[in-house]
Design an enzyme around this catalytic site. Structure first.
Site, PDB file in Angstrom:
ATOM      1  N   ARG A 266       0.839  -1.199   0.000  1.00 47.69           N
ATOM      2  CA  ARG A 266       0.000   0.000   0.000  1.00 47.69           C
ATOM      3  C   ARG A 266       0.875   1.250   0.000  1.00 47.69           C
ATOM      4  NH1 ARG A 266      -4.704  -1.768   4.426  1.00 47.69           N
ATOM      5  NH2 ARG A 266      -5.111  -3.799   3.464  1.00 47.69           N
ATOM      6  N   ARG A 281       2.388   1.206  10.096  1.00 47.16           N
ATOM      7  CA  ARG A 281       1.912   1.665   8.782  1.00 47.16           C
ATOM      8  C   ARG A 281       3.062   1.589   7.788  1.00 47.16           C
ATOM      9  NH1 ARG A 281      -2.747   4.343   8.074  1.00 47.16           N
ATOM     10  NH2 ARG A 281      -2.824   4.891  10.275  1.00 47.16           N
ATOM     11  N   GLU A 353      -5.761  -0.342  15.703  1.00 50.03           N
ATOM     12  CA  GLU A 353      -6.402  -1.335  14.834  1.00 50.03           C
ATOM     13  C   GLU A 353      -5.417  -2.424  14.406  1.00 50.03           C
ATOM     14  OE1 GLU A 353      -7.911  -1.812  10.284  1.00 50.03           O
ATOM     15  OE2 GLU A 353      -7.866   0.219  11.113  1.00 50.03           O
ATOM     16  N   SER A 356      -9.755  -5.626  10.606  1.00 50.73           N
ATOM     17  CA  SER A 356     -11.007  -5.004  10.209  1.00 50.73           C
ATOM     18  C   SER A 356     -11.854  -6.075   9.554  1.00 50.73           C
ATOM     19  CB  SER A 356     -10.745  -3.851   9.232  1.00 50.73           C
ATOM     20  OG  SER A 356     -11.917  -3.113   8.984  1.00 50.73           O
ATOM     21  N   ARG A 395       1.670  -5.835  12.791  1.00 49.43           N
ATOM     22  CA  ARG A 395       1.091  -5.186  13.968  1.00 49.43           C
ATOM     23  C   ARG A 395       1.034  -6.151  15.153  1.00 49.43           C
ATOM     24  NH1 ARG A 395      -3.397  -0.733  11.933  1.00 49.43           N
ATOM     25  NH2 ARG A 395      -2.081   0.175  10.311  1.00 49.43           N
TER      26      ARG A 395
END
Length: 435
Positions: A266, A281, A353, A356, A395
């Site tokens: 990403r 991130r 987070e 999801s 994460r």
């Protein structure tokens, strides 16, 4: 994508639903274009009927030995008009599709109403954050001190937002992936039905990203190989869901539960200054993804099961977490309902987070043309699709380092990972070795 007929016949209902997401859509251009297409189709059909009549008349004249030149000339003119209308019709339908592609999904009725993440609702909190007798360090400091994470030299190789895990760090990443896959795929861990593991391509065509909703909306978030007309996947959701693209399934095949471990890519466009350090991130990261293709009648219940499967990973790792129901204004583009799982990060003294879990209902299925045959009506219907991270591995590494850190600088390994770590129970610095 939304059903065009539904937009045209339930305009006010759709408008209110999208307004709850903070989206204001003017459907007049869609209605006008649809009307123009309908009128053009009528003209086109009339021309086709005229062509058929002319062909019959030409045949009759030929059989009777009569001249046909005038009818042949007229037929050529009609064919030219049909060809012209076909080209215009295709162009107008493409324009209509482009309008429909960018309209987000409609929230389910049970989604909390709200404008932003501040209006999200905590459903449950599991586990109690550990109290430290010292100031807990962020995972990037722990990783550097333990010699298991290298950001500095990796930046010389690939630039910012990349990292290299080494030694026990790399093994921890691998251990997490194997633990998650075993948890989701072994029958003894899933009495209600296992996930089928897949190994999928990391490069996909544009059509696959259109099918799951990443394109055209999120072009700037994707890494592409334009010379090959391929894109690096942002999530395994894309190839997994599109394995059933343009397919009609038998109802007995549902639900289909799939899982895959992949690298994800990403751009993180617009994330400058946010989480620039560490594993939260990154441009490239590992993830275990869960995808369901299911019956519309059971998708709400299946969504709860999917979320519970992702939660089992966190519970097994002994990490404190909470489940958040995203409000209408914070939903992703394709989602009808989403739960976020947030893990406790001691250095930040907050939850972040890590998964999801979303129900897209028929939104993706309509885009990718994934249907099933209803046993009652014998007609085809669109399936519902679900997906969730089970989990984001980078994460999870960060959460284990921070929650497992100890006063002497070592990091305790969660018990369920010890067999995957070759019996290692702690990570210490390189000088001290592994315990």
């Amino acid at each position: 994508m939304l059903d065009k007929k539904r937009i045209l016949h339930e305009e006010e209902t759709i408008r209110k639903a999208l307004a709850s997401r903070g989206q204001d859509f003017d459907f007049s251009p869609i209605k006008d274009l649809d009307r123009e297409i309908s009128q053009l189709k009528q003209t086109w059909e009339a021309l086709r009927e005229k062509r058929n009549r002319l062909a019959q008349d030409i045949g009759i004249r030929k059989r009777n030995g009569q001249p046909t030149e005038d009818l042949m000339d007229e037929s050529r003119t009609v064919n030219e008009l049909i060809s012209k209308d076909e080209g215009l019709l295709a162009s107008l339908e493409n324009r209509l599709d482009e309008m429909l592609w960018v309209i987000p999904n409609i929230p389910r009725e049970d989604v909390p109403k709200g404008a932003s993440e501040a209006d999200n609702v905590t459903i449950r909190t599991v586990g109690t954050p550990k109290s430290f007798s010292f100031e807990p360090k962020p995972h990037w400091e722990l990783g550097a001190e333990l010699g298991i994470m290298d950001v500095e030299h990796t930046s010389l190789v690939s630039g910012s937002r990349f990292s290299t895990l080494t030694g026990a760090g790399a093994r921890l990443e691998r251990a997490l992936a194997n633990y998650m896959l075993d948890l989701h795929t072994l029958p003894e861990n899933n009495p209600g039905g296992v996930y089928i593991e897949h190994s999928v391509p990391f490069l996909v065509r544009k059509e696959a990203l259109m099918g799951t909703g990443q394109l055209p909306k999120f072009q700037e978030e994707l890494f592409s190989c334009p010379e090959d007309e391929l894109y690096l996947i942002p999530t395994a959701e894309v190839p997994l869901t599109n394995l059933y693209r343009e397919t009609i399934l038998d109802s007995s095949e549902l639900p289909i539960r799939m899982v895959a471990q992949t690298a994800c890519f990403r751009r993180e466009a617009g994330a400058a200054g946010r989480d620039s350090r560490g594993l939260i991130r990154q441009h490239q990261f590992q993830k275990v993804e869960l995808v369901w293709i299911t019956n519309p009648e059971t998708s709400a219940t299946d969504h709860e099961r999917l979320t519970a499967d992702a939660e089992r990973v966190l519970s097994g790792l002994g990490l404190p977490y909470r489940v958040i129901a995203l409000c209408t204004g914070d939903l992703g583009f394709s989602s009808a309902k989403t739960y976020d799982l947030e893990v406790w990060m001691p250095s930040q003294k907050t939850y972040r987070e890590i998964s999801s879990c979303s129900n897209f209902e028929e939104f993706q299925a309509r885009r990718a043309q994934i249907r099933f045959r209803d046993p009652k009506t014998k007609k085809t219907r669109f399936v519902h699709t679900l997906n969730g991270s089970g989990l984001a591995i980078g994460r999870a590494v960060a959460a284990i380092l921070e929650n497992g850190q100890q006063l002497d600088g070592t990091v305790r390994i969660p018990e369920v990972l010890v067999p995957y770590m070759g019996g290692i129970t702690e990570i210490s610095s390189r000088k001290k070795g592994l315990k």
